[in-house]
Design a protein around this motif. Structure first.
Motif, PDB file in Angstrom:
ATOM      1  N   UNK A 199      36.883  38.995  26.592  1.00 58.77           N
ATOM      2  CA  UNK A 199      36.543  37.592  26.814  1.00 58.77           C
ATOM      3  C   UNK A 199      35.676  37.480  28.045  1.00 58.77           C
ATOM      4  N   UNK A 200      34.380  37.385  27.859  1.00 61.46           N
ATOM      5  CA  UNK A 200      33.483  37.331  29.001  1.00 61.46           C
ATOM      6  C   UNK A 200      32.177  36.639  28.670  1.00 61.46           C
ATOM      7  N   UNK A 201      32.231  35.384  28.245  1.00 61.33           N
ATOM      8  CA  UNK A 201      30.991  34.731  27.846  1.00 61.33           C
ATOM      9  C   UNK A 201      30.004  34.527  28.977  1.00 61.33           C
ATOM     10  N   UNK A 202      30.438  34.510  30.213  1.00 62.78           N
ATOM     11  CA  UNK A 202      29.520  34.297  31.318  1.00 62.78           C
ATOM     12  C   UNK A 202      29.492  35.457  32.298  1.00 62.78           C
ATOM     13  N   UNK A 203      30.155  36.556  32.002  1.00 62.27           N
ATOM     14  CA  UNK A 203      30.091  37.737  32.843  1.00 62.27           C
ATOM     15  C   UNK A 203      31.016  37.730  34.048  1.00 62.27           C
ATOM     16  N   UNK A 204      31.807  36.681  34.255  1.00 57.48           N
ATOM     17  CA  UNK A 204      32.713  36.624  35.398  1.00 57.48           C
ATOM     18  C   UNK A 204      33.946  37.494  35.202  1.00 57.48           C
ATOM     19  N   UNK A 205      34.151  38.003  34.019  1.00 58.11           N
ATOM     20  CA  UNK A 205      35.358  38.743  33.714  1.00 58.11           C
ATOM     21  C   UNK A 205      35.097  40.237  33.731  1.00 58.11           C
ATOM     22  N   UNK A 206      34.306  40.658  34.695  1.00 54.88           N
ATOM     23  CA  UNK A 206      33.994  42.066  34.865  1.00 54.88           C
ATOM     24  C   UNK A 206      33.879  42.338  36.356  1.00 54.88           C
ATOM     25  N   UNK A 207      34.619  43.336  36.829  1.00 55.71           N
ATOM     26  CA  UNK A 207      34.533  43.734  38.225  1.00 55.71           C
ATOM     27  C   UNK A 207      34.429  45.240  38.304  1.00 55.71           C
ATOM     28  N   UNK A 208      33.525  45.739  39.136  1.00 54.26           N
ATOM     29  CA  UNK A 208      33.347  47.182  39.266  1.00 54.26           C
ATOM     30  C   UNK A 208      33.282  47.560  40.739  1.00 54.26           C
ATOM     31  N   UNK A 236      42.214  45.288  31.677  1.00 53.83           N
ATOM     32  CA  UNK A 236      42.015  46.709  31.435  1.00 53.83           C
ATOM     33  C   UNK A 236      41.355  47.327  32.641  1.00 53.83           C
ATOM     34  N   UNK A 237      41.928  48.436  33.127  1.00 52.14           N
ATOM     35  CA  UNK A 237      41.301  49.215  34.189  1.00 52.14           C
ATOM     36  C   UNK A 237      40.650  50.426  33.533  1.00 52.14           C
ATOM     37  N   UNK A 238      39.369  50.631  33.832  1.00 55.46           N
ATOM     38  CA  UNK A 238      38.593  51.696  33.216  1.00 55.46           C
ATOM     39  C   UNK A 238      38.104  52.629  34.316  1.00 55.46           C
ATOM     40  N   UNK A 250      36.457  50.024  36.831  1.00 50.06           N
ATOM     41  CA  UNK A 250      35.926  48.782  36.267  1.00 50.06           C
ATOM     42  C   UNK A 250      37.122  48.035  35.696  1.00 50.06           C
ATOM     43  N   UNK A 251      37.232  46.752  36.011  1.00 50.76           N
ATOM     44  CA  UNK A 251      38.278  45.903  35.439  1.00 50.76           C
ATOM     45  C   UNK A 251      37.616  44.871  34.535  1.00 50.76           C
ATOM     46  N   UNK A 252      38.222  44.604  33.387  1.00 53.64           N
ATOM     47  CA  UNK A 252      37.777  43.543  32.502  1.00 53.64           C
ATOM     48  C   UNK A 252      39.003  42.953  31.813  1.00 53.64           C
ATOM     49  N   UNK A 253      38.804  41.905  31.019  1.00 59.93           N
ATOM     50  CA  UNK A 253      39.937  41.179  30.440  1.00 59.93           C
ATOM     51  C   UNK A 253      39.684  40.838  28.981  1.00 59.93           C
ATOM     52  N   UNK A 254      40.769  40.556  28.264  1.00 56.39           N
ATOM     53  CA  UNK A 254      40.690  40.122  26.873  1.00 56.39           C
ATOM     54  C   UNK A 254      41.183  38.681  26.769  1.00 56.39           C
ATOM     55  N   UNK A 255      40.972  38.008  25.634  1.00 60.20           N
ATOM     56  CA  UNK A 255      41.353  36.605  25.505  1.00 60.20           C
ATOM     57  C   UNK A 255      42.843  36.327  25.712  1.00 60.20           C
TER      58      UNK A 255
END
Length: 141
Positions: free
Chosen positions: A38-47, A62-64, A52-57
């Motif tokens: 879930x990242x329509x505007x790119x705010x749901x990604x941190x590196x 998730x930590x990558x 790298x952290x991201x998220x789902x709806x």
């Protein structure tokens, strides 16, 4: 790795998001399929700091591993993410229901949740962390 560019790219209807990694301008983009992100505007990604952290709806984080592109941990928040900020020992996540959640970087577990008291909570915008301080921005209604 430390020189990779990470981005979330998806369809216009927000149904299919993929995490992309570009290692250098001369290399082809490698597509990493991690499920729905879930990242329509790119705010749901941190590196940063090798991850790298991201998220789902559904509010799963998730930590990558930035070197291997493998998922190394997941944390179920059950809250939608509004922004991500990383620090050496923690990931900080602002939620769309008006909370800031701290996740320990090593153990991948929630160690603190702070209610912001912003109404409506969807007005919480961005989050940043630096030198032991976390900042959260809200938009005026």
């Amino acid at each position: 790795s430390g020189r990779a560019l990470w981005a979330v790219v998806g369809s216009d209807d927000y149904d299919d998001y993929r995490l992309r990694r570009l290692d250098s301008p001369a290399e082809a983009i490698r597509l990493e399929r991690l499920g729905t992100i879930y990242a329509p505007f790119g705010n749901w990604l941190g590196a940063g700091y090798g991850v790298v952290w991201t998220a789902s709806p559904d509010g799963t984080l998730w930590r990558i591993d930035a070197d291997t592109s493998r998922i190394t941990a997941s944390v179920r928040l059950r809250r939608r993410i509004g922004g991500i900020a990383l620090a050496p020992r923690a990931g900080w996540f602002v939620t769309t229901d008006g909370h800031v959640v701290r996740v320990d970087a090593n153990e991948a577990r929630v160690t603190n949740t702070i209610a912001l008291g912003v109404y409506p909570p969807q007005l919480v915008g961005a989050i940043a962390a630096a030198e032991g301080i976390v900042w959260v921005a809200a938009v005026e209604p």
